[in-house]
Design a protein around this motif. Structure first.
Motif, short mmCIF file in Angstrom:
data_model
loop_
_atom_site.label_atom_id
_atom_site.label_comp_id
_atom_site.label_asym_id
_atom_site.label_seq_id
_atom_site.Cartn_x
_atom_site.Cartn_y
_atom_site.Cartn_z
N ARG A 199 0.84 -1.21 0.00
CA ARG A 199 0.00 0.00 0.00
C ARG A 199 0.87 1.26 0.00
NH1 ARG A 199 -3.67 1.90 -0.40
NH2 ARG A 199 -4.98 2.28 1.41
N SER A 247 -8.31 -4.08 3.18
CA SER A 247 -8.32 -2.71 2.66
C SER A 247 -8.46 -1.68 3.76
CB SER A 247 -9.46 -2.56 1.66
OG SER A 247 -10.73 -2.63 2.31
N ARG A 260 -6.47 0.44 -2.63
CA ARG A 260 -7.37 -0.49 -1.95
C ARG A 260 -8.10 -1.38 -2.94
NH1 ARG A 260 -10.33 3.14 2.81
NH2 ARG A 260 -8.46 3.42 4.11
#
Length: 847
Positions: A755, A836, A761
Motif C-alpha cells: 500500500r 483494505s 485499496r
C-alpha cells in the motif's frame, strides 16, 4: 501453559469459531440422523403394538419381506367361532385389511400414498394386545351397514370431509371406485405415521376386499384374565389347520417393527454418509486453521520454550485449544441436530410419512456418539499441527517465517500416492474382477483416490495454478502476478484449502455423470424396447385393481393390454425378484432375448429363469426350482431361459396364475397397451384418460411421458443429493475465507508495504479476490476431473443393472466450474474488505 492456551483461544474467537462451524455441521447431521431414526422407531413401535392382538392367527408367512405384496392367502370365517371357544380365550375377532385403499379429497387429489399405505379395513371392537383399544371415536359413530365409512382424523382433515358427507375412495380390491357416507372420525393409538384408514362394516369389507367370501386376513384371539399370551398361543395352535400359524402379539409386533425399521434403515445410512462427508471436509479446514495459527504464533511458542516449556507441553497447548473447539462444536452441533431432525421430520411429512404426533427421541447414545465424533475428528485434525508446534526448536521458531519448506511435503506426497494407487486398484477390482458386491469395491476405491489426491494436491495443482496465472498476468498485470505468487507461496496450504472444495465438487460431478447416464439409459431402453403405445401405472407406486385392466381393454381403439406384476420370492434361501406376466400378450412387453424356450408357453407350473441366475444355480430347461412366497412353497419346472431386457429384468418370470398360486395378490403393477392399426393415438389416449378420470390413483402415459416420468425421479434424487452436498461446499467456502483471512493477518507488513508503494485499496481487494478464485478453480478443476472418472467407474459397475449408457453432462460440469469461480469471488469479500481497512503505518511497523 493452560492459562496461556486459554487466553490464546479467547484472542482468536472468530477464526476458531469458523473451524468449529465445520464440526457443528457434521455433528448436527450425525445427531439429527439418530434423533430422527430413533423417533421413527418409537413411532412404529407404538403403531405395531396397536395392530396386533394377544395372539395373532394368520396363514403361515415364513419370513415376510417388505418388497413383497401382502399374501392373498386367507382364513375361513368359521375359524373365528372355533378359536373363541379355546380355553383361556375371552373372544376372537376376524380382521380384513387391504393396503391399496385411498381417499380422494374434495379437490379430486389422492390423500397420502407416497410411502405410508392407504388401508381399508373392517370395523371390530375387539381389543389389541394387553387390552389396548387401537381405535377411538373423535366424532360420529362406527359403520353399521354398507355405504358407510369411518376415516382417521388426519385423512378426513386433509381430504376436507365432514361427518355426513359422501366420501370418494379408490381401492385395489374388486371395486376400484367406492362411494360411502362418512359416519365417524377416529383416532389411532400411537398415530398412523401418515397412513390413511378407511374403516367399513365387516359385510361391506368382505364385498370390497374378499370377493364377498366369508374369509379374513387374520384373526385376533384375546386372552382371558389370568392367561398369558404364550399360554393362549399354545392352546390356539392345537386347533389350527395346516398352513395356519399362531404367534403372540408381542413377537408379532416386534417382528413387524423390526422389519419396517430395517427397511427404512437406508435413511440413517444416507444421512450419515453426508455427515461423514461434512466431517472429512471440515477436517481440512481445521488442519489448515491450526497450521496457520501455529506458524503465526511461532514467536510466542518459542518464548514458552525459552521459559522452560517442553515440546510436549507446547503440543498439548495446541491440542487443548482443539479439545475446546471440538467440545463446543459438538455441543452446538448436538443442539442443531435436534433442529435438523425437526426439519427432516417436516420434509418426510411432505411425502406422507407424518410423525408430527410423536415427540423427538434424544437417547443417551445420540449424545455420546455426537460428542465423541466431534471431539475425535477435531483432535485428529489438530494432531499434525500440534506435533509441528512441539518440534520446532526455540531459535528457529523465533524467526518470522511461517512458510513451510517444500521438503516437508515428501512424506505427504508418498502417502498420497500410495492411497491413490490402492484406491485405483480397488476401483479396478470392482470394475473388472469377479468379486461379490463390486459397487462396494468401487466405493472404497473412490474414497482412497479422493484422500490420496487431497494429499498430493499441492503437486498436482501446480499446472492448474500456472495456467490460471498465465491468464492473470496478461489480464491483470502486476496484480495478477502477485495473486498467482501468493497462491504458490505455500502450496500445501493452497492445496489443503482447495481439497475441501475438491471433495464436494467430486461427489457432485460424479452424481451428475451417474444421473445423466441413468437418464440416457432410460431413453435408450424406451426407444429400443418399448413396444406399447401407452403405459398405465399407479401414481403412488402401489398395485391397482384388475378391474381397471378390464375397463381399459374395453376402450374403443385399444388392441392388446398386457398386465405386469412386480413381486419377490425366495429361491435357495435367498430373496429374488419375480415378475408376473400374461403369456397371451407377451409381445406387448417388448423384445426379450431368449436363450431357449418361449415366454408364451409359460403355464401355472413352469418358470423362465434369467441367464445369469441359471448359470449361477446350475439350472437348465427341465430343471426343477422351488419358489417360496409368504410361507407357500411350490416346485416349478424351468421351461425357458431369458436374456437381458430393460423391462423383464428379473431372476424369474411367472405367468399371472402361477404367481397367484404362490399367494401373490390379484392386483396389477403396470399395464402396457397397444392401439389398433389405423386408430388415432391422440383419440385413444384421450379415451383412456376419460376412463380413468375418476381414478386418480392411476395414470396413462405415452412413450415420451413415461420416459419423462422416469427421468424426473432421477432428477428428484439428484436434487436431494446436491442439497445435502451443499453442506460440504459451504464448509469449503468457510475454508477459503478462513485461509484468506489468516493470510491477511500473516502478511500484514507485506500488505502495508504494498500500500505504501502505491497499491490501491481496489487493487488489493482484486489481488485477494484473484487469489481466492485460484483456490476455488483449483478445487473445482480437480473435483470435476475426479468426478468424471468416478462417474464413469460407477456407471461401468452398474452396467449389468441397466445403466448401460455413459453420458457426461459437460455443460453442467462447466457450470460447476463457473460456480466455483463465483464462490471464490464471494469468499474473498470479507478478507479483502478487512485488508483494505488496514492502517498503512501500523501495518508497515507490524512485527
Amino acid at each position: 501453559m493452560l492459562r496461556a492456551s486459554w487466553k490464546s483461544l479467547m484472542a482468536r474467537k472468530l477464526r476458531l469459531f469458523m473451524s468449529a462451524f465445520a464440526i457443528i455441521l457434521g455433528v448436527a447431521f450425525v445427531a439429527g440422523s439418530f434423533v430422527f431414526t430413533d423417533t421413527l422407531g418409537r413411532s412404529f413401535d407404538s403403531i405395531m403394538n396397536s395392530t396386533v392382538g394377544d395372539v395373532v392367527v394368520r396363514p403361515v408367512s415364513g419370513e415376510v419381506d417388505l418388497e413383497q405384496q401382502p399374501s392373498s392367502q386367507t382364513l375361513p370365517g368359521s375359524l373365528v367361532k372355533e378359536l373363541a371357544s379355546t380355553p383361556g380365550a375371552a373372544r376372537a375377532d376376524g380382521n380384513i385389511t387391504n393396503f391399496g385403499t385411498f381417499v380422494v379429497g374434495k379437490n379430486g387429489k389422492l390423500i397420502g400414498g407416497f410411502g405410508p399405505p392407504g388401508i381399508g379395513a373392517n370395523y371390530t371392537d375387539g381389543p389389541a394386545a394387553k387390552g389396548l383399544q387401537p381405535l377411538s371415536l373423535a366424532s360420529g359413530r362406527w359403520p353399521k351397514a354398507a355405504g358407510e365409512v369411518v376415516l382417521d382424523e388426519k385423512t378426513a382433515d386433509k381430504a376436507g370431509y365432514l361427518v355426513g358427507e359422501e366420501v370418494n375412495i379408490v381401492s385395489s380390491g374388486s371395486q376400484p371406485r367406492i362411494a360411502a357416507r362418512l359416519v365417524g372420525i377416529a383416532t389411532m393409538e400411537g398415530g398412523t405415521a401418515g397412513a390413511s384408514l378407511s374403516i367399513f362394516d365387516t359385510a361391506q369389507a368382505r364385498d370390497l376386499f374378499m370377493e364377498g367370501k366369508d374369509t379374513y386376513n387374520d384373526i385376533w384371539v384375546t386372552a382371558a384374565e389370568g392367561t398369558t399370551q404364550q399360554e393362549l398361543r399354545d392352546a390356539v395352535a392345537k386347533k389350527l389347520p395346516a398352513g395356519v400359524e399362531a404367534v403372540t402379539g408381542n413377537s408379532a409386533a416386534k417382528a413387524a417393527a423390526s422389519d419396517i425399521q430395517e427397511a427404512l434403515g437406508f435413511i440413517t445410512t444416507f444421512l450419515l454418509i453426508f455427515a461423514g462427508v461434512a466431517l472429512v471436509v471440515g477436517s481440512f479446514l481445521i488442519i489448515n486453521t491450526f497450521s496457520i495459527l501455529v506458524a503465526q504464533r511461532s514467536r510466542e511458542l518459542a518464548l514458552f520454550r525459552a521459559l522452560g516449556s517442553t515440546r510436549r507441553q507446547v503440543a498439548r497447548s495446541v491440542l487443548f485449544e482443539a479439545t475446546v473447539i471440538g467440545l463446543v462444536g459438538s455441543v452446538i452441533g448436538l443442539g442443531l441436530g435436534v433442529v435438523i431432525a425437526i426439519g427432516i421430520r417436516t420434509l418426510f411429512g411432505q411425502f406422507g410419512l407424518d410423525l408430527s404426533g410423536q415427540s423427538l427421541i434424544i437417547s443417551p447414545r445420540t449424545v455420546i456418539v455426537s460428542l465423541v465424533v466431534g471431539l475425535v475428528v477435531t483432535l485428529v485434525a489438530a494432531y499434525l499441527p500440534a506435533r509441528k508446534a512441539g518440534k520446532v526448536p526455540p531459535v528457529a521458531a523465533m524467526r518470522d517465517d511461517a512458510v513451510l519448506a517444500e521438503s516437508g511435503m515428501r512424506g505427504r506426497i508418498l502417502v498420497g500416492t500410495a492411497l491413490s494407487v490402492i484406491g485405483a486398484a480397488l476401483l479396478g477390482t470392482g470394475l473388472f474382477a469377479d468379486v461379490p458386491k463390486p459397487t462396494y469395491w468401487v466405493g472404497g476405491g473412490i474414497l482412497g483416490v479422493v484422500l490420496g489426491m487431497a494429499l498430493i494436491s499441492p503437486l498436482v495443482g501446480r499446472p492448474v495454478i500456472a495456467g490460471i496465472g498465465w491468464v492473470y498476468r496478461r489480464t491483470f498485470g502486476a496484480v495478477g502476478l502477485m495473486a498467482q505468487q501468493n497462491a504458490q507461496r505455500n502450496p500445501r496450504r493452497t492445496g489443503a484449502t482447495a481439497s475441501a472444495l475438491m471433495i464436494g465438487v467430486t461427489l457432485v460431478s460424479m452424481m451428475a455423470v451417474f444421473g445423466a447416464s441413468a437418464k440416457a439409459s432410460i431413453d435408450k431402453a424406451v426407444e429400443k424396447e418399448f413396444v406399447a403405445d401407452y403405459v398405465v401405472s399407479s401414481v403412488v407406486g402401489t398395485p391397482f385393481s384388475t378391474e381397471v385392466t378390464k375397463e381399459l381393454a374395453a376402450v374403443d381403439g385399444v388392441g392388446e393390454v398386457a398386465a405386469f406384476r412386480w413381486d419377490a420370492v425366495k429361491a435357495k434361501g435367498e430373496q429374488r425378484g419375480v415378475i408376473g406376466i400374461d403369456p397371451g400378450h407377451i409381445g406387448v412387453l417388448g423384445p426379450t432375448p431368449m436363450v431357449t424356450g418361449r415366454l408364451a408357453d409359460l403355464t401355472t407350473s413352469t418358470v423362465s429363469v434369467s441367464q445369469e441366475r441359471a448359470s449361477a444355480d446350475g439350472l437348465e430347461v427341465g430343471s426343477s426350482v422351488d419358489l417360496t412366497r409368504a410361507g407357500t412353497t411350490k416346485p416349478f419346472t424351468v421351461s425357458a431361459i431369458h436374456g437381458e431386457s430393460a423391462l423383464l429384468s428379473s431372476d424369474f418370470l411367472l405367468s399371472l396364475p402361477a404367481l397367484e398360486s404362490l399367494g401373490g395378490p390379484r392386483t396389477d403393477s403396470f399395464l402396457f397397451i397397444t392401439r389398433d392399426a389405423g386408430t388415432s393415438a391422440t383419440q385413444v389416449g384421450r379415451d383412456l384418460d376419460t376412463a380413468l378420470a375418476d381414478l386418480p390413483v392411476v395414470t396413462v402415459k405415452d412413450q415420451g411421458e413415461f420416459a419423462d416420468e422416469q427421468r424426473s425421479q432421477i432428477n428428484q434424487m439428484l436434487y436431494l443429493i446436491y442439497a445435502l452436498l451443499g453442506l460440504a461446499v459451504i464448509i469449503a467456502i468457510l475454508g477459503i475465507i478462513n485461509t484468506l483471512a489468516l493470510s491477511v493477518i500473516e502478511r500484514t507488513r507485506e500488505i502495508g508495504l504494498l500500500r505504501a508503494v502505491g497499491l490501491s485499496r481496489r487493487q488489493l481487494k482484486r489481488m485477494l479476490r484473484l487469489e481466492s478464485i485460484v483456490i476455488a478453480l483449483l478445487g473445482a478443476t480437480l473435483g470435476v476431473g475426479l468426478g468424471v472418472a468416478f462417474g464413469m467407474a460407477l456407471q461401468r459397475s452398474l452396467a449389468d443393472d441397466g445403466i448401460d449408457v455413459l453420458a457426461v453432462p459437460w455443460p453442467q460440469l462447466g457450470f460447476f466450474v463457473a460456480l466455483a469461480g463465483l464462490v471464490g469471488i464471494l469468499a474473498a469479500w470479507w478478507p479483502g474488505w478487512r485488508a483494505s481497512k488496514l492502517d498503512i503505518l501500523r501495518a508497515v511497523t507490524t512485527e
